[in-house]
Design a protein around this motif. Structure first.
Motif, PDB file in Angstrom:
ATOM      1  N   UNK A   1      26.713  49.377  69.569  1.00 48.46           N
ATOM      2  CA  UNK A   1      27.828  49.478  70.504  1.00 48.46           C
ATOM      3  C   UNK A   1      28.674  48.215  70.456  1.00 48.46           C
ATOM      4  N   UNK A   2      29.914  48.351  70.876  1.00 50.21           N
ATOM      5  CA  UNK A   2      30.813  47.212  70.929  1.00 50.21           C
ATOM      6  C   UNK A   2      30.489  46.335  72.126  1.00 50.21           C
ATOM      7  N   UNK A   3      30.864  45.071  72.014  1.00 48.87           N
ATOM      8  CA  UNK A   3      30.712  44.157  73.120  1.00 48.87           C
ATOM      9  C   UNK A   3      31.600  44.574  74.281  1.00 48.87           C
ATOM     10  N   UNK A   4      31.086  44.480  75.482  1.00 53.30           N
ATOM     11  CA  UNK A   4      31.867  44.814  76.654  1.00 53.30           C
ATOM     12  C   UNK A   4      31.786  43.700  77.691  1.00 53.30           C
ATOM     13  N   UNK A   5      32.907  43.433  78.327  1.00 52.07           N
ATOM     14  CA  UNK A   5      32.924  42.516  79.445  1.00 52.07           C
ATOM     15  C   UNK A   5      32.434  43.213  80.693  1.00 52.07           C
ATOM     16  N   UNK A   6      31.569  42.568  81.462  1.00 52.94           N
ATOM     17  CA  UNK A   6      31.013  43.201  82.643  1.00 52.94           C
ATOM     18  C   UNK A   6      31.340  42.450  83.931  1.00 52.94           C
ATOM     19  N   UNK A   7      31.602  41.161  83.856  1.00 52.85           N
ATOM     20  CA  UNK A   7      31.906  40.395  85.058  1.00 52.85           C
ATOM     21  C   UNK A   7      32.606  39.105  84.668  1.00 52.85           C
ATOM     22  N   UNK A   8      33.489  38.632  85.527  1.00 51.10           N
ATOM     23  CA  UNK A   8      34.091  37.322  85.322  1.00 51.10           C
ATOM     24  C   UNK A   8      34.388  36.696  86.669  1.00 51.10           C
ATOM     25  N   UNK A   9      34.518  35.374  86.657  1.00 51.43           N
ATOM     26  CA  UNK A   9      34.793  34.630  87.867  1.00 51.43           C
ATOM     27  C   UNK A   9      35.827  33.555  87.560  1.00 51.43           C
TER      28      UNK A   9
END
Length: 126
Positions: free
Chosen positions: A43-51
């Motif tokens: 699977x491709x990399x996915x962003x899940x959270x940022x601050x």
């Protein structure tokens, strides 16, 4: 310059909790927005959270919203990802990344992240 090291991954049962840490060294951490990303095999990399740099703004992917919480302690140069109600589909390699001189009060998965950690494995299984 910034160096990032993730820790806290491991094996956990569905419905369980896990806390990941991202320890930084080098620059003061308040120069950077921090994102958590994950990638599962095939699977491709996915962003899940940022601050945001100030800690005043966060964003979450729909897949983790309401279950995961990102936080930061700039003085201790550490970012956390608290993961609750874990599901098997959360199984992936998790890594943190830093976005240099991003807007102070916002963050985005679409921005170019300058520094990356090596990742920590999270496996959710009975």
């Amino acid at each position: 310059q910034l160096q990032l090291v993730e820790s806290g991954g491991g094996l956990v049962q569905p419905g369980g909790s896990l806390r990941l840490s991202c320890a930084a060294s080098g620059d003061a951490l308040n120069y950077y927005a921090i994102g958590w990303f994950r990638q599962a095999p095939g699977k491709e990399r996915e962003g899940i959270a940022c601050i945001s740099r100030s800690g005043g703004s966060t964003n979450y992917a729909d897949s983790v919203k309401g279950r995961f919480t990102i936080s930061r302690d700039n003085a201790r140069k550490t970012v956390f990802l608290q993961m609750n109600s874990l599901k098997p589909e959360d199984t992936a390699n998790y890594y943190c990344a830093a976005d240099y001189l991003s807007p102070t009060m916002s963050c985005s998965f679409r921005r170019r992240y300058d520094y990356w950690g090596q990742g920590t494995q999270v496996t959710v299984s009975s």
